[in-house]
Write a protein that holds these residues in place. Structure first.
Motif, PDB file in Angstrom:
ATOM      1  N   TYR A 148       0.840  -1.196   0.000  1.00 57.74           N
ATOM      2  CA  TYR A 148       0.000   0.000   0.000  1.00 57.74           C
ATOM      3  C   TYR A 148       0.875   1.246   0.000  1.00 57.74           C
ATOM      4  O   TYR A 148       1.873   1.319   0.708  1.00 57.74           O
ATOM      5  CB  TYR A 148      -0.915   0.031   1.232  1.00 57.74           C
ATOM      6  CG  TYR A 148      -1.982  -1.034   1.226  1.00 57.74           C
ATOM      7  CD1 TYR A 148      -2.879  -1.158   0.180  1.00 57.74           C
ATOM      8  CD2 TYR A 148      -2.089  -1.922   2.287  1.00 57.74           C
ATOM      9  CE1 TYR A 148      -3.863  -2.147   0.178  1.00 57.74           C
ATOM     10  CE2 TYR A 148      -3.072  -2.903   2.301  1.00 57.74           C
ATOM     11  CZ  TYR A 148      -3.948  -3.001   1.233  1.00 57.74           C
ATOM     12  OH  TYR A 148      -4.910  -3.966   1.244  1.00 57.74           O
ATOM     13  N   GLY A 149       0.488   2.223  -0.794  1.00 58.51           N
ATOM     14  CA  GLY A 149       1.172   3.507  -0.819  1.00 58.51           C
ATOM     15  C   GLY A 149       2.509   3.519  -1.538  1.00 58.51           C
ATOM     16  O   GLY A 149       3.241   4.491  -1.422  1.00 58.51           O
ATOM     17  N   THR A 150       2.831   2.460  -2.300  1.00 67.06           N
ATOM     18  CA  THR A 150       4.146   2.418  -2.964  1.00 67.06           C
ATOM     19  C   THR A 150       4.071   2.272  -4.481  1.00 67.06           C
ATOM     20  O   THR A 150       5.111   2.232  -5.135  1.00 67.06           O
ATOM     21  CB  THR A 150       5.008   1.259  -2.414  1.00 67.06           C
ATOM     22  OG1 THR A 150       4.404   0.011  -2.754  1.00 67.06           O
ATOM     23  CG2 THR A 150       5.189   1.373  -0.904  1.00 67.06           C
ATOM     24  N   ALA A 151       2.882   2.188  -5.062  1.00 64.76           N
ATOM     25  CA  ALA A 151       2.772   2.015  -6.513  1.00 64.76           C
ATOM     26  C   ALA A 151       3.085   3.323  -7.226  1.00 64.76           C
ATOM     27  O   ALA A 151       2.524   4.370  -6.913  1.00 64.76           O
ATOM     28  CB  ALA A 151       1.385   1.520  -6.900  1.00 64.76           C
ATOM     29  N   ARG A 195     -10.467   1.070  -7.348  1.00 70.48           N
ATOM     30  CA  ARG A 195     -10.380  -0.021  -6.386  1.00 70.48           C
ATOM     31  C   ARG A 195      -8.979  -0.123  -5.772  1.00 70.48           C
ATOM     32  O   ARG A 195      -8.822  -0.606  -4.662  1.00 70.48           O
ATOM     33  CB  ARG A 195     -10.729  -1.322  -7.108  1.00 70.48           C
ATOM     34  CG  ARG A 195     -11.128  -2.460  -6.243  1.00 70.48           C
ATOM     35  CD  ARG A 195     -11.339  -3.717  -7.073  1.00 70.48           C
ATOM     36  NE  ARG A 195     -12.456  -3.713  -7.963  1.00 70.48           N
ATOM     37  CZ  ARG A 195     -13.648  -4.251  -7.688  1.00 70.48           C
ATOM     38  NH1 ARG A 195     -13.877  -4.804  -6.525  1.00 70.48           N
ATOM     39  NH2 ARG A 195     -14.609  -4.240  -8.581  1.00 70.48           N
ATOM     40  N   TYR A 196      -7.966   0.351  -6.490  1.00 65.17           N
ATOM     41  CA  TYR A 196      -6.578   0.153  -6.059  1.00 65.17           C
ATOM     42  C   TYR A 196      -5.845   1.452  -5.736  1.00 65.17           C
ATOM     43  O   TYR A 196      -4.630   1.450  -5.590  1.00 65.17           O
ATOM     44  CB  TYR A 196      -5.818  -0.648  -7.135  1.00 65.17           C
ATOM     45  CG  TYR A 196      -6.492  -1.969  -7.353  1.00 65.17           C
ATOM     46  CD1 TYR A 196      -6.394  -2.975  -6.394  1.00 65.17           C
ATOM     47  CD2 TYR A 196      -7.295  -2.186  -8.461  1.00 65.17           C
ATOM     48  CE1 TYR A 196      -7.065  -4.177  -6.551  1.00 65.17           C
ATOM     49  CE2 TYR A 196      -7.966  -3.390  -8.625  1.00 65.17           C
ATOM     50  CZ  TYR A 196      -7.844  -4.376  -7.670  1.00 65.17           C
ATOM     51  OH  TYR A 196      -8.512  -5.555  -7.816  1.00 65.17           O
ATOM     52  N   LEU A 197      -6.570   2.551  -5.588  1.00 61.38           N
ATOM     53  CA  LEU A 197      -5.918   3.831  -5.297  1.00 61.38           C
ATOM     54  C   LEU A 197      -5.104   3.811  -4.006  1.00 61.38           C
ATOM     55  O   LEU A 197      -4.120   4.524  -3.895  1.00 61.38           O
ATOM     56  CB  LEU A 197      -6.938   4.971  -5.249  1.00 61.38           C
ATOM     57  CG  LEU A 197      -7.462   5.452  -6.596  1.00 61.38           C
ATOM     58  CD1 LEU A 197      -8.458   6.587  -6.396  1.00 61.38           C
ATOM     59  CD2 LEU A 197      -6.346   5.859  -7.531  1.00 61.38           C
ATOM     60  N   GLU A 198      -5.487   2.970  -3.043  1.00 60.12           N
ATOM     61  CA  GLU A 198      -4.736   2.924  -1.786  1.00 60.12           C
ATOM     62  C   GLU A 198      -3.313   2.390  -1.990  1.00 60.12           C
ATOM     63  O   GLU A 198      -2.444   2.582  -1.156  1.00 60.12           O
ATOM     64  CB  GLU A 198      -5.477   2.098  -0.738  1.00 60.12           C
ATOM     65  CG  GLU A 198      -5.637   0.646  -1.097  1.00 60.12           C
ATOM     66  CD  GLU A 198      -6.594  -0.090  -0.167  1.00 60.12           C
ATOM     67  OE1 GLU A 198      -6.860   0.387   0.943  1.00 60.12           O
ATOM     68  OE2 GLU A 198      -7.077  -1.153  -0.586  1.00 60.12           O
ATOM     69  N   TYR A 199      -3.060   1.746  -3.119  1.00 57.45           N
ATOM     70  CA  TYR A 199      -1.712   1.275  -3.431  1.00 57.45           C
ATOM     71  C   TYR A 199      -0.829   2.398  -3.984  1.00 57.45           C
ATOM     72  O   TYR A 199       0.393   2.325  -3.926  1.00 57.45           O
ATOM     73  CB  TYR A 199      -1.752   0.150  -4.477  1.00 57.45           C
ATOM     74  CG  TYR A 199      -2.204  -1.162  -3.923  1.00 57.45           C
ATOM     75  CD1 TYR A 199      -1.291  -2.053  -3.385  1.00 57.45           C
ATOM     76  CD2 TYR A 199      -3.548  -1.522  -3.936  1.00 57.45           C
ATOM     77  CE1 TYR A 199      -1.700  -3.270  -2.870  1.00 57.45           C
ATOM     78  CE2 TYR A 199      -3.966  -2.736  -3.426  1.00 57.45           C
ATOM     79  CZ  TYR A 199      -3.033  -3.600  -2.893  1.00 57.45           C
ATOM     80  OH  TYR A 199      -3.440  -4.802  -2.383  1.00 57.45           O
ATOM     81  N   LEU A 200      -1.435   3.421  -4.524  1.00 52.36           N
ATOM     82  CA  LEU A 200      -0.702   4.486  -5.207  1.00 52.36           C
ATOM     83  C   LEU A 200       0.051   5.371  -4.228  1.00 52.36           C
ATOM     84  O   LEU A 200      -0.486   5.777  -3.204  1.00 52.36           O
ATOM     85  CB  LEU A 200      -1.695   5.326  -6.014  1.00 52.36           C
ATOM     86  CG  LEU A 200      -1.142   6.182  -7.128  1.00 52.36           C
ATOM     87  CD1 LEU A 200      -0.499   5.326  -8.216  1.00 52.36           C
ATOM     88  CD2 LEU A 200      -2.261   7.030  -7.728  1.00 52.36           C
ATOM     89  N   LYS A 201       1.294   5.666  -4.556  1.00 53.93           N
ATOM     90  CA  LYS A 201       2.037   6.599  -3.714  1.00 53.93           C
ATOM     91  C   LYS A 201       1.579   8.022  -4.030  1.00 53.93           C
ATOM     92  O   LYS A 201       0.930   8.244  -5.066  1.00 53.93           O
ATOM     93  CB  LYS A 201       3.534   6.399  -3.859  1.00 53.93           C
ATOM     94  CG  LYS A 201       4.150   6.687  -5.174  1.00 53.93           C
ATOM     95  CD  LYS A 201       5.624   6.276  -5.104  1.00 53.93           C
ATOM     96  CE  LYS A 201       6.423   6.787  -6.253  1.00 53.93           C
ATOM     97  NZ  LYS A 201       7.822   6.381  -6.156  1.00 53.93           N
ATOM     98  N   PRO A 202       1.873   8.984  -3.175  1.00 50.54           N
ATOM     99  CA  PRO A 202       1.334  10.335  -3.355  1.00 50.54           C
ATOM    100  C   PRO A 202       1.601  10.956  -4.722  1.00 50.54           C
ATOM    101  O   PRO A 202       0.760  11.672  -5.248  1.00 50.54           O
ATOM    102  CB  PRO A 202       2.012  11.136  -2.241  1.00 50.54           C
ATOM    103  CG  PRO A 202       2.269  10.121  -1.173  1.00 50.54           C
ATOM    104  CD  PRO A 202       2.602   8.852  -1.911  1.00 50.54           C
ATOM    105  N   ASP A 203       2.742  10.688  -5.316  1.00 52.16           N
ATOM    106  CA  ASP A 203       3.037  11.255  -6.633  1.00 52.16           C
ATOM    107  C   ASP A 203       2.870  10.225  -7.754  1.00 52.16           C
ATOM    108  O   ASP A 203       3.364  10.403  -8.860  1.00 52.16           O
ATOM    109  CB  ASP A 203       4.436  11.854  -6.668  1.00 52.16           C
ATOM    110  CG  ASP A 203       5.529  10.826  -6.375  1.00 52.16           C
ATOM    111  OD1 ASP A 203       5.215   9.741  -5.839  1.00 52.16           O
ATOM    112  OD2 ASP A 203       6.695  11.113  -6.685  1.00 52.16           O
ATOM    113  N   GLY A 204       2.135   9.146  -7.469  1.00 55.62           N
ATOM    114  CA  GLY A 204       1.891   8.103  -8.463  1.00 55.62           C
ATOM    115  C   GLY A 204       0.932   8.563  -9.547  1.00 55.62           C
ATOM    116  O   GLY A 204       0.219   9.552  -9.404  1.00 55.62           O
ATOM    117  N   ILE A 205       0.917   7.812 -10.633  1.00 54.59           N
ATOM    118  CA  ILE A 205       0.132   8.139 -11.822  1.00 54.59           C
ATOM    119  C   ILE A 205      -0.907   7.049 -12.075  1.00 54.59           C
ATOM    120  O   ILE A 205      -0.621   5.862 -11.894  1.00 54.59           O
ATOM    121  CB  ILE A 205       1.060   8.231 -13.068  1.00 54.59           C
ATOM    122  CG1 ILE A 205       2.193   9.233 -12.856  1.00 54.59           C
ATOM    123  CG2 ILE A 205       0.282   8.510 -14.336  1.00 54.59           C
ATOM    124  CD1 ILE A 205       1.775  10.667 -12.831  1.00 54.59           C
TER     125      ILE A 205
END
Length: 189
Positions: free
Chosen positions: A66-69, A82-92
């Motif tokens: 979580y938070g590192t994609a 559904r998977y936004l919680e995996y995205l890091k703050p500056d992820g695309i």
């Protein structure tokens, strides 16, 4: 360098082909690759998810935390949420705009688009329409690889070679259609 990705969609959309082509291109660029897939109820229109991790160093796990994609590539707009919680703050987020309305309570599409647009740097494109212009709606996953290519840790030529290799057995016209779809996504503004 490490690039963590979540690739998602609905069964039959080509999510696993997306993962395979990006992985193949990365391996040809001498990068390390780890992948994990969840097929779920894919044959019945259910979700399909792949974790894809690429690095120039050692990779110890197949799964993206979580938070590192760095990137979510989605074949379907609601699946990207559904998977936004995996995205890091500056992820695309790079997603197809066309929904697969396979549930009775599919959320309001404009609300889905608004949530995607709230992710800085997100790209929501009409992948099926671009793929159809290239020769086949089925090549919409190649449109998404093209659109995501600036964020991938491998160059466009490696991705195109992976597309050629993957579709070679299906004939030159299929290869050319998929390469055109890749270019359509890459050139999309």
């Amino acid at each position: 360098m490490t690039c963590n990705m979540i690739l998602c969609g609905v069964g039959g959309q080509g999510v696993l082909s997306l993962a395979a082509i990006i992985a193949k291109a990365s391996l040809s660029s001498h990068l390390n690759v780890r992948q994990s897939e969840v097929h779920g109820m894919s044959q019945r229109g259910g979700e399909v998810l792949a974790h894809l991790r690429i690095s120039d160093g050692e990779i110890y796990s197949d799964l993206v935390s979580y938070g590192t994609a760095d990137l979510i590539i989605s074949m379907e707009p609601m699946e990207s949420l559904r998977y936004l919680e995996y995205l890091k703050p500056d992820g695309i987020v790079v997603t197809a705009a066309e929904p697969v309305v396979n549930i009775g309570n599919y959320p309001d599409l404009e609300a889905v688009y608004a949530k995607i647009a709230a992710v800085s740097g997100s790209l929501c494109l009409k992948a099926e329409a671009l793929a159809e212009e290239a020769g086949s709606k089925r090549a919409s996953n190649m449109v998404l690889i093209g659109a995501a290519s600036p964020y991938l840790p491998t160059d466009a030529e490696s991705l195109k070679q992976a597309i050629r290799d993957t579709f070679a057995a299906k004939g030159e016209s299929v290869v050319e259609t998929n390469l055109k779809a890749f270019e359509a996504g890459r050139n999309h503004q």
